[in-house]
Scaffold this motif. Structure first.
Motif, PDB file in Angstrom:
ATOM      1  N   GLY A 100       0.809  -1.207   0.000  1.00 44.87           N
ATOM      2  CA  GLY A 100       0.000   0.000   0.000  1.00 44.87           C
ATOM      3  C   GLY A 100       0.843   1.258   0.000  1.00 44.87           C
ATOM      4  N   PHE A 101       0.254   2.340  -0.513  1.00 45.67           N
ATOM      5  CA  PHE A 101       0.914   3.644  -0.465  1.00 45.67           C
ATOM      6  C   PHE A 101      -0.135   4.748  -0.451  1.00 45.67           C
ATOM      7  CE2 PHE A 101       0.363   2.679  -4.926  1.00 45.67           C
ATOM      8  CZ  PHE A 101       0.151   3.890  -5.565  1.00 45.67           C
ATOM      9  N   LYS A 102       0.271   5.888   0.072  1.00 47.88           N
ATOM     10  CA  LYS A 102      -0.615   7.049   0.168  1.00 47.88           C
ATOM     11  C   LYS A 102      -0.007   8.229  -0.577  1.00 47.88           C
ATOM     12  CE  LYS A 102      -2.430   6.048   4.821  1.00 47.88           C
ATOM     13  NZ  LYS A 102      -2.550   6.581   6.207  1.00 47.88           N
ATOM     14  N   LEU A 103      -0.883   9.099  -1.071  1.00 44.69           N
ATOM     15  CA  LEU A 103      -0.458  10.354  -1.674  1.00 44.69           C
ATOM     16  C   LEU A 103      -1.164  11.497  -0.969  1.00 44.69           C
ATOM     17  CD1 LEU A 103      -0.584   9.509  -5.503  1.00 44.69           C
ATOM     18  CD2 LEU A 103       1.401   9.450  -3.974  1.00 44.69           C
ATOM     19  N   ARG A 104      -0.411  12.500  -0.588  1.00 46.09           N
ATOM     20  CA  ARG A 104      -0.978  13.683   0.038  1.00 46.09           C
ATOM     21  C   ARG A 104      -1.763  14.483  -0.989  1.00 46.09           C
ATOM     22  NH1 ARG A 104      -2.253  15.804   5.068  1.00 46.09           N
ATOM     23  NH2 ARG A 104      -2.318  18.085   4.940  1.00 46.09           N
ATOM     24  N   ASP A 105      -2.997  14.818  -0.662  1.00 46.41           N
ATOM     25  CA  ASP A 105      -3.822  15.598  -1.588  1.00 46.41           C
ATOM     26  C   ASP A 105      -4.877  16.355  -0.802  1.00 46.41           C
ATOM     27  OD1 ASP A 105      -5.138  16.676  -3.731  1.00 46.41           O
ATOM     28  OD2 ASP A 105      -6.108  14.809  -4.347  1.00 46.41           O
ATOM     29  N   GLU A 106      -4.775  17.665  -0.811  1.00 43.94           N
ATOM     30  CA  GLU A 106      -5.703  18.493  -0.034  1.00 43.94           C
ATOM     31  C   GLU A 106      -7.111  18.487  -0.606  1.00 43.94           C
ATOM     32  OE1 GLU A 106      -4.115  22.395   0.465  1.00 43.94           O
ATOM     33  OE2 GLU A 106      -2.259  21.703   1.384  1.00 43.94           O
ATOM     34  N   THR A 107      -7.278  17.986  -1.834  1.00 47.46           N
ATOM     35  CA  THR A 107      -8.619  17.931  -2.417  1.00 47.46           C
ATOM     36  C   THR A 107      -9.318  16.605  -2.103  1.00 47.46           C
ATOM     37  OG1 THR A 107      -7.924  16.998  -4.544  1.00 47.46           O
ATOM     38  CG2 THR A 107      -7.826  19.396  -4.309  1.00 47.46           C
ATOM     39  N   ALA A 108      -8.650  15.720  -1.343  1.00 51.30           N
ATOM     40  CA  ALA A 108      -9.240  14.434  -0.965  1.00 51.30           C
ATOM     41  C   ALA A 108      -9.769  14.497   0.461  1.00 51.30           C
ATOM     42  CB  ALA A 108      -8.203  13.326  -1.075  1.00 51.30           C
ATOM     43  N   ARG A 109     -10.715  13.636   0.750  1.00 46.03           N
ATOM     44  CA  ARG A 109     -11.221  13.543   2.113  1.00 46.03           C
ATOM     45  C   ARG A 109     -10.106  13.020   3.011  1.00 46.03           C
ATOM     46  NH1 ARG A 109     -16.401  10.050   2.441  1.00 46.03           N
ATOM     47  NH2 ARG A 109     -14.877   8.359   2.212  1.00 46.03           N
ATOM     48  N   GLY A 110      -9.834  13.722   4.101  1.00 41.17           N
ATOM     49  CA  GLY A 110      -8.726  13.353   4.963  1.00 41.17           C
ATOM     50  C   GLY A 110      -7.381  13.802   4.434  1.00 41.17           C
ATOM     51  N   ASN A 111      -7.402  14.534   3.307  1.00 43.72           N
ATOM     52  CA  ASN A 111      -6.182  15.102   2.701  1.00 43.72           C
ATOM     53  C   ASN A 111      -5.197  14.042   2.220  1.00 43.72           C
ATOM     54  OD1 ASN A 111      -7.100  17.741   3.129  1.00 43.72           O
ATOM     55  ND2 ASN A 111      -6.179  17.816   5.167  1.00 43.72           N
ATOM     56  N   GLU A 112      -5.684  12.848   1.902  1.00 46.40           N
ATOM     57  CA  GLU A 112      -4.801  11.820   1.370  1.00 46.40           C
ATOM     58  C   GLU A 112      -5.604  10.847   0.521  1.00 46.40           C
ATOM     59  OE1 GLU A 112      -3.199   9.973   4.841  1.00 46.40           O
ATOM     60  OE2 GLU A 112      -4.907   8.603   5.075  1.00 46.40           O
ATOM     61  N   ARG A 113      -4.901  10.217  -0.412  1.00 44.40           N
ATOM     62  CA  ARG A 113      -5.522   9.193  -1.253  1.00 44.40           C
ATOM     63  C   ARG A 113      -4.741   7.897  -1.064  1.00 44.40           C
ATOM     64  NH1 ARG A 113      -9.368  11.703  -4.329  1.00 44.40           N
ATOM     65  NH2 ARG A 113      -9.040  13.930  -4.684  1.00 44.40           N
ATOM     66  N   ARG A 114      -5.465   6.795  -0.883  1.00 46.63           N
ATOM     67  CA  ARG A 114      -4.855   5.507  -0.549  1.00 46.63           C
ATOM     68  C   ARG A 114      -4.950   4.528  -1.724  1.00 46.63           C
ATOM     69  NH1 ARG A 114      -7.751   3.502   4.638  1.00 46.63           N
ATOM     70  NH2 ARG A 114      -9.476   4.792   3.894  1.00 46.63           N
ATOM     71  N   TYR A 115      -3.849   3.838  -1.956  1.00 51.37           N
ATOM     72  CA  TYR A 115      -3.767   2.876  -3.057  1.00 51.37           C
ATOM     73  C   TYR A 115      -3.058   1.612  -2.576  1.00 51.37           C
ATOM     74  CZ  TYR A 115      -4.636   7.081  -5.859  1.00 51.37           C
ATOM     75  OH  TYR A 115      -5.167   8.245  -6.370  1.00 51.37           O
TER      76      TYR A 115
END
Length: 239
Positions: free
Chosen positions: A120-135
């Motif tokens: 798994g990995f995460k990307l920081r993104d202020e436009t996502a809920r919780g400010n991160e996107r998980r993959y």
């Protein structure tokens, strides 16, 4: 040899655990067309969890096929053959508190979901809920034979984990560069000086896919090629 597939999972803000894409190998000597998806409704997908490949002015190409030696490899939004299996796997990855996002592999097996290795990995993104996107990147051995699956995985462990890690590293690095570029634009255009302090407006929450997050329109093509190379290397060693 048991079927081996590679998929990319994502926890969509709107739709929950989703398979973004799956790469499968066709039967040796076949065209692989049996793995291509027919036209399907996309109402249940948003920009964050949908798959499209660039094709000139078109923006609705959802299958990609390439050949290595005498075998075809196909990447699609989902697998028409193993849709239920992959849905169960990606839900297992995201819905249970077992997934980690620091690059360490997670392995799980049962008779229903087969043998799976996920990173798994995460990307920081202020436009996502919780400010991160998980993959998560997932290799699945669709077999109920635990011993043979474990043997195959152990033989190729370093190759698979290294391949996944390098792909994730590329995504992280390109995402960091794109974030720096976006922050610079934001600072230049949207920060106003008011009474000696800078005020930053809140970013709206919106769906964004990996191509947008990395500013790489060919990213899904690259992922297809990475996945196909991994699958081909494993399968060729057992032919």
């Amino acid at each position: 040899m048991a079927p081996i597939i590679i998929s990319l999972g994502h926890f969509c803000d709107k739709h929950g655990p989703r398979v973004v894409l799956v790469t499968q190998a066709g039967i040796k000597g076949s065209t692989g067309d049996e793995l291509l998806l027919p036209t399907y409704p996309t109402d249940s997908y948003c920009k964050s969890c949908s798959l499209t490949f660039p094709d000139g002015d078109r923006n609705d190409v959802r299958s990609f096929k390439s050949n290595i030696a005498s075998r075809s490899y196909v990447t699609t939004q989902y697998s028409s053959i193993r849709y239920q299996l992959l849905t169960l796997i990606v839900r297992r990855c995201f819905s249970e508190e077992t997934m980690i996002y620091d690059g360490r592999p997670l392995v799980f097996y049962d008779d229903l979901r087969g043998f799976n290795l996920a990173i798994g990995f995460k990307l920081r993104d202020e436009t996502a809920r919780g400010n991160e996107r998980r993959y998560c990147w997932i290799l699945t051995i669709d077999s109920k034979n635990h011993n043979s699956s474990m043997k195959l995985l152990s033989e190729h462990w370093n190759f698979i984990t290294s391949g996944f890690s390098k792909a994730i590293q590329y995504i992280n690095e390109t995402h960091d560069k794109e974030s720096e570029r976006q922050n610079k634009l934001h600072n230049e255009n949207n920060i106003k000086l008011m009474e000696g302090t800078y005020l930053r407006g809140n970013k709206a929450k919106m769906p964004r896919n990996l191509c947008e997050l990395t500013n790489d329109n060919l990213l899904f093509v690259r992922i297809h090629k990475w996945n196909a190379f991994i699958l081909n290397s494993i399968m060729e060693s057992h032919d």
